[in-house]
Design a protein around this motif. Sequence first.
Motif, PDB file in Angstrom:
ATOM      1  N   ARG A  78      -5.989   7.073  -8.075  1.00 46.70           N
ATOM      2  CA  ARG A  78      -5.123   8.243  -8.333  1.00 46.70           C
ATOM      3  C   ARG A  78      -4.127   7.921  -9.449  1.00 46.70           C
ATOM      4  O   ARG A  78      -3.995   8.659 -10.422  1.00 46.70           O
ATOM      5  CB  ARG A  78      -4.363   8.618  -7.056  1.00 46.70           C
ATOM      6  CG  ARG A  78      -3.333   9.736  -7.246  1.00 46.70           C
ATOM      7  CD  ARG A  78      -2.504   9.970  -5.991  1.00 46.70           C
ATOM      8  NE  ARG A  78      -1.632   8.866  -5.640  1.00 46.70           N
ATOM      9  CZ  ARG A  78      -0.398   8.689  -6.105  1.00 46.70           C
ATOM     10  NH1 ARG A  78       0.104   9.559  -6.958  1.00 46.70           N
ATOM     11  NH2 ARG A  78       0.343   7.656  -5.735  1.00 46.70           N
ATOM     12  N   ILE A  79      -3.472   6.774  -9.329  1.00 44.86           N
ATOM     13  CA  ILE A  79      -2.436   6.419 -10.302  1.00 44.86           C
ATOM     14  C   ILE A  79      -3.051   6.208 -11.681  1.00 44.86           C
ATOM     15  O   ILE A  79      -2.501   6.624 -12.705  1.00 44.86           O
ATOM     16  CB  ILE A  79      -1.699   5.139  -9.838  1.00 44.86           C
ATOM     17  CG1 ILE A  79      -0.937   5.434  -8.549  1.00 44.86           C
ATOM     18  CG2 ILE A  79      -0.752   4.634 -10.911  1.00 44.86           C
ATOM     19  CD1 ILE A  79      -0.461   4.183  -7.828  1.00 44.86           C
ATOM     20  N   THR A  98       0.835  -1.204   0.000  1.00 47.81           N
ATOM     21  CA  THR A  98       0.000   0.000   0.000  1.00 47.81           C
ATOM     22  C   THR A  98       0.870   1.253   0.000  1.00 47.81           C
ATOM     23  O   THR A  98       0.636   2.192  -0.771  1.00 47.81           O
ATOM     24  CB  THR A  98      -0.933  -0.001   1.230  1.00 47.81           C
ATOM     25  OG1 THR A  98      -1.539  -1.295   1.325  1.00 47.81           O
ATOM     26  CG2 THR A  98      -2.017   1.033   1.095  1.00 47.81           C
ATOM     27  N   ARG A 137       5.013   7.805  -8.140  1.00 51.05           N
ATOM     28  CA  ARG A 137       4.816   8.981  -9.005  1.00 51.05           C
ATOM     29  C   ARG A 137       4.520   8.474 -10.406  1.00 51.05           C
ATOM     30  O   ARG A 137       5.428   7.974 -11.090  1.00 51.05           O
ATOM     31  CB  ARG A 137       6.092   9.830  -9.020  1.00 51.05           C
ATOM     32  CG  ARG A 137       6.326  10.648  -7.743  1.00 51.05           C
ATOM     33  CD  ARG A 137       7.784  11.057  -7.609  1.00 51.05           C
ATOM     34  NE  ARG A 137       8.359  11.505  -8.880  1.00 51.05           N
ATOM     35  CZ  ARG A 137       8.438  12.781  -9.266  1.00 51.05           C
ATOM     36  NH1 ARG A 137       7.992  13.729  -8.475  1.00 51.05           N
ATOM     37  NH2 ARG A 137       8.976  13.102 -10.423  1.00 51.05           N
ATOM     38  N   ARG A 174      -8.077   3.959  -3.277  1.00 51.11           N
ATOM     39  CA  ARG A 174      -7.759   5.383  -3.468  1.00 51.11           C
ATOM     40  C   ARG A 174      -6.429   5.552  -4.208  1.00 51.11           C
ATOM     41  O   ARG A 174      -6.321   6.344  -5.141  1.00 51.11           O
ATOM     42  CB  ARG A 174      -7.711   6.099  -2.117  1.00 51.11           C
ATOM     43  CG  ARG A 174      -9.091   6.383  -1.533  1.00 51.11           C
ATOM     44  CD  ARG A 174      -8.990   7.376  -0.379  1.00 51.11           C
ATOM     45  NE  ARG A 174      -8.255   6.832   0.760  1.00 51.11           N
ATOM     46  CZ  ARG A 174      -8.802   6.083   1.727  1.00 51.11           C
ATOM     47  NH1 ARG A 174     -10.079   5.799   1.676  1.00 51.11           N
ATOM     48  NH2 ARG A 174      -8.073   5.627   2.730  1.00 51.11           N
ATOM     49  N   ALA A 175      -5.441   4.777  -3.788  1.00 50.66           N
ATOM     50  CA  ALA A 175      -4.116   4.915  -4.424  1.00 50.66           C
ATOM     51  C   ALA A 175      -4.184   4.523  -5.897  1.00 50.66           C
ATOM     52  O   ALA A 175      -3.637   5.207  -6.766  1.00 50.66           O
ATOM     53  CB  ALA A 175      -3.097   4.041  -3.689  1.00 50.66           C
ATOM     54  N   ARG A 225      -7.715   1.832   1.146  1.00 51.14           N
ATOM     55  CA  ARG A 225      -6.501   2.620   0.832  1.00 51.14           C
ATOM     56  C   ARG A 225      -5.982   2.267  -0.561  1.00 51.14           C
ATOM     57  O   ARG A 225      -5.591   3.142  -1.329  1.00 51.14           O
ATOM     58  CB  ARG A 225      -5.406   2.327   1.869  1.00 51.14           C
ATOM     59  CG  ARG A 225      -5.597   3.076   3.176  1.00 51.14           C
ATOM     60  CD  ARG A 225      -4.502   2.719   4.163  1.00 51.14           C
ATOM     61  NE  ARG A 225      -3.166   3.138   3.751  1.00 51.14           N
ATOM     62  CZ  ARG A 225      -2.034   2.713   4.325  1.00 51.14           C
ATOM     63  NH1 ARG A 225      -2.088   1.866   5.352  1.00 51.14           N
ATOM     64  NH2 ARG A 225      -0.862   3.125   3.910  1.00 51.14           N
ATOM     65  N   LEU A 226      -5.996   0.986  -0.867  1.00 50.04           N
ATOM     66  CA  LEU A 226      -5.520   0.562  -2.191  1.00 50.04           C
ATOM     67  C   LEU A 226      -6.403   1.160  -3.289  1.00 50.04           C
ATOM     68  O   LEU A 226      -5.903   1.584  -4.337  1.00 50.04           O
ATOM     69  CB  LEU A 226      -5.533  -0.970  -2.301  1.00 50.04           C
ATOM     70  CG  LEU A 226      -4.425  -1.721  -1.561  1.00 50.04           C
ATOM     71  CD1 LEU A 226      -4.666  -3.229  -1.628  1.00 50.04           C
ATOM     72  CD2 LEU A 226      -3.056  -1.399  -2.158  1.00 50.04           C
ATOM     73  N   ASN A 274       3.930   1.558  -1.069  1.00 45.79           N
ATOM     74  CA  ASN A 274       4.590   1.683  -2.373  1.00 45.79           C
ATOM     75  C   ASN A 274       3.668   2.378  -3.377  1.00 45.79           C
ATOM     76  O   ASN A 274       4.113   3.209  -4.176  1.00 45.79           O
ATOM     77  CB  ASN A 274       4.979   0.298  -2.912  1.00 45.79           C
ATOM     78  CG  ASN A 274       6.148  -0.300  -2.140  1.00 45.79           C
ATOM     79  OD1 ASN A 274       6.966   0.436  -1.580  1.00 45.79           O
ATOM     80  ND2 ASN A 274       6.224  -1.623  -2.094  1.00 45.79           N
ATOM     81  N   LEU A 275       2.393   2.004  -3.342  1.00 43.76           N
ATOM     82  CA  LEU A 275       1.445   2.601  -4.294  1.00 43.76           C
ATOM     83  C   LEU A 275       1.130   4.042  -3.915  1.00 43.76           C
ATOM     84  O   LEU A 275       0.992   4.903  -4.789  1.00 43.76           O
ATOM     85  CB  LEU A 275       0.162   1.768  -4.351  1.00 43.76           C
ATOM     86  CG  LEU A 275       0.349   0.377  -4.979  1.00 43.76           C
ATOM     87  CD1 LEU A 275      -0.915  -0.454  -4.831  1.00 43.76           C
ATOM     88  CD2 LEU A 275       0.717   0.500  -6.456  1.00 43.76           C
ATOM     89  N   GLU A 276       1.019   4.302  -2.631  1.00 40.38           N
ATOM     90  CA  GLU A 276       0.705   5.679  -2.210  1.00 40.38           C
ATOM     91  C   GLU A 276       1.852   6.637  -2.532  1.00 40.38           C
ATOM     92  O   GLU A 276       1.633   7.810  -2.786  1.00 40.38           O
ATOM     93  CB  GLU A 276       0.367   5.707  -0.717  1.00 40.38           C
ATOM     94  CG  GLU A 276      -1.008   5.097  -0.449  1.00 40.38           C
ATOM     95  CD  GLU A 276      -1.324   4.896   1.031  1.00 40.38           C
ATOM     96  OE1 GLU A 276      -2.511   4.749   1.356  1.00 40.38           O
ATOM     97  OE2 GLU A 276      -0.378   4.861   1.854  1.00 40.38           O
ATOM     98  N   ARG A 277       3.082   6.115  -2.559  1.00 42.94           N
ATOM     99  CA  ARG A 277       4.236   6.978  -2.844  1.00 42.94           C
ATOM    100  C   ARG A 277       4.545   7.079  -4.337  1.00 42.94           C
ATOM    101  O   ARG A 277       5.337   7.907  -4.757  1.00 42.94           O
ATOM    102  CB  ARG A 277       5.476   6.441  -2.117  1.00 42.94           C
ATOM    103  CG  ARG A 277       5.474   6.625  -0.618  1.00 42.94           C
ATOM    104  CD  ARG A 277       6.800   6.179  -0.017  1.00 42.94           C
ATOM    105  NE  ARG A 277       7.026   4.760  -0.198  1.00 42.94           N
ATOM    106  CZ  ARG A 277       6.638   3.814   0.650  1.00 42.94           C
ATOM    107  NH1 ARG A 277       5.973   4.136   1.742  1.00 42.94           N
ATOM    108  NH2 ARG A 277       6.884   2.531   0.410  1.00 42.94           N
TER     109      ARG A 277
END
Lengths: 578, 81
Positions: free
Chosen positions: A122-123, A62, A69, A118-119, A115-116, A64-67
């Motif tokens: 976004r990606i 999680t 870019r 949302r991340a 959380r996953l 890793n995905l939130e960070r």
Amino acid sequence: MTLIDALERLKQPVAENGRPRKIFLACGFTPLHLETFLAAHLRNRYPERGVEVTTGLFGDLTGNLERLRPEDYDALAVAIEWPDLDSRLGLRTLGGWQVDKLPDIVNSANYVLERLTRALQRISSALPVCICLPTLPLPPLFLTAPQRSSVFELTLRRNLAAFAETLSMSRQISVVSGQHLDEQSPLSRRFDLRTEIKQGFPYTTSHASVMGELLAGLIGRREPKKGLITDLDDTLWAGILGEAGVEGIHWHLEQHAQLHGIYQQFLASLASAGILLAATSKNDATLVQQAFEREDLLLSGTSLFPIEAHWAPKSESVGRILKTWNILAESVVFVDDSPMEVAEVQRAFPDLECLVFPKDDYPAFLRMLGLLRNRFAKDEISEEDSFRLQSIRNSGAFREHPQGVSLDDFLQKAEGRLTFAAGKPAGDARVLELLNKTNQFNLNGRRYDDAAWSKFLNDARAHLVTVSYEDKFGKLGRIAALIARPDANRLVVESWVMSCRAFSRRIEFHCLQYLLEKFAVDELSFELKATGRNGPLIEFLRPLVDGSFEENPGLSRFSFLGKTPKMPHRVQEVSIDG
Amino acid sequence: MDDRDNQLMRCFAAAFPAATREDIRAAGKFDAIPGSDSLQLVNLLAVLDDEFGVQVDLPEVLDLQPFDGIKQYLLQRGLLA
């Protein structure tokens, strides 16, 4: 692919020194051989480009995905396993499996899924994403007997399914099919407890290979085939029409001909998705026509065009069908129950994919349907798909316009209407299909994968123009697309494709005129490249351009006006917001 | 080099992409193979598992002479036909 094959594949040099494709592999375990297999399968799909696979921190999917870019990568592959949702669902940590902890495990897994979600959402707004849901068996933490599903397990799986459903609604997100994975990698052969404990890598190498292949397949999707040519007797139906007569051919369960009924149903499904269908049969044409009048057919005769029914070799029929469709043999599948006919057609068209219809082999029949679904797979159906066959029928009128009538007069009387649309429609499958599947009228053969397309959509300097056409013979829909970039007083045309169905109507002249007017430039510059297939584009452009034709030829407004024939169509313009 | 050696050398060459066959044969220890690291050693063990069906643990082989040591290890277990 075995591990040694994968390692050897990665040792081979890359054919071209282009920018490598950058893939982020997100997983909570040590990526180890999954990374190797993913890179090797991607190399097979992109032999001309290198592949760089980057991974994140161990045990923090999680995070890793939130960070992540998105701008640093071309695609994201995510392999989720149960311990990523809660470490107590794995065997490397000892957090306790007591009864009172089970509800908390389910709750914390659900929190991680949120959380996953949302991340990943976004990606996926900037990057194509493919996801594989947990593939390994749950450890024996529930109190029920192994053959009975615990309510906790069912809740976990329900939440996971809802997570996948939500994400799969995004065009940019692909979820690996669990059923397909089950077929490729049986559950009992996936988990390696020894390497999980010793190395933090839970997959057997065979499962890692399948996972790498499936994820690579979603990142680097192949273009679907465009048409299918089918035999009739003992293929589309059971029985020989010339012997049994119109009422003696079958495709129903009661007459032990169900496979042919399923095949008809399958072809009708392809037709509804805009796949071209045609038939070739050594048969009496009148009888074939009568057979297609039977109302219990599951595939309407109007879904097939053309139907070649006569006694000439089938390769001749196939040749005529390909000419009518104006597509290459490599984009078409041929199906016939006779191995001899298949061999004859295959000899004449080595690039055509030829299949023997397995009329008495049930497993082989099912495999054939799976293979056909794979060949013709589509993520989305466009408006153009619904009238593609009709527009091919209509285009016959243009190829055979009456003798003695000039093309000018004929085009004038066709009452053509062109619609130019400037703007970047988000999630438009048709535009990508045009850019990625058109070969003949194509400026340079440039293709756009999901990542390249995302980058283009976010590039404010690059413009997209799509062109739709209709006339009194019917609609062709969107038939051309241009990508161009202003550069001082000229416009650089980076991509230009036009469907072969729109040839011979002077639409290409209208396109150039539109660009000159719309962007108010005095010169067009073309990023032209001969591909070996784009002869029609080159033949059109060569007499128009100024100076050298070899490198980025140009066309001034003055030259264009001096060389342009009469413009026959009415033109309108619409704008599109992304 | 016979077929058995070739089969084993293919495993080493795949796992240690920066090393030549001569480098691999001459190395007295794994860390003497040019470009070798722990990941490549793990790759070698996984390849040996795939190709010969033998599960070797890292500590078992660390002190062996890489090529000849592994060859003897496989021969003793009847895995290198």
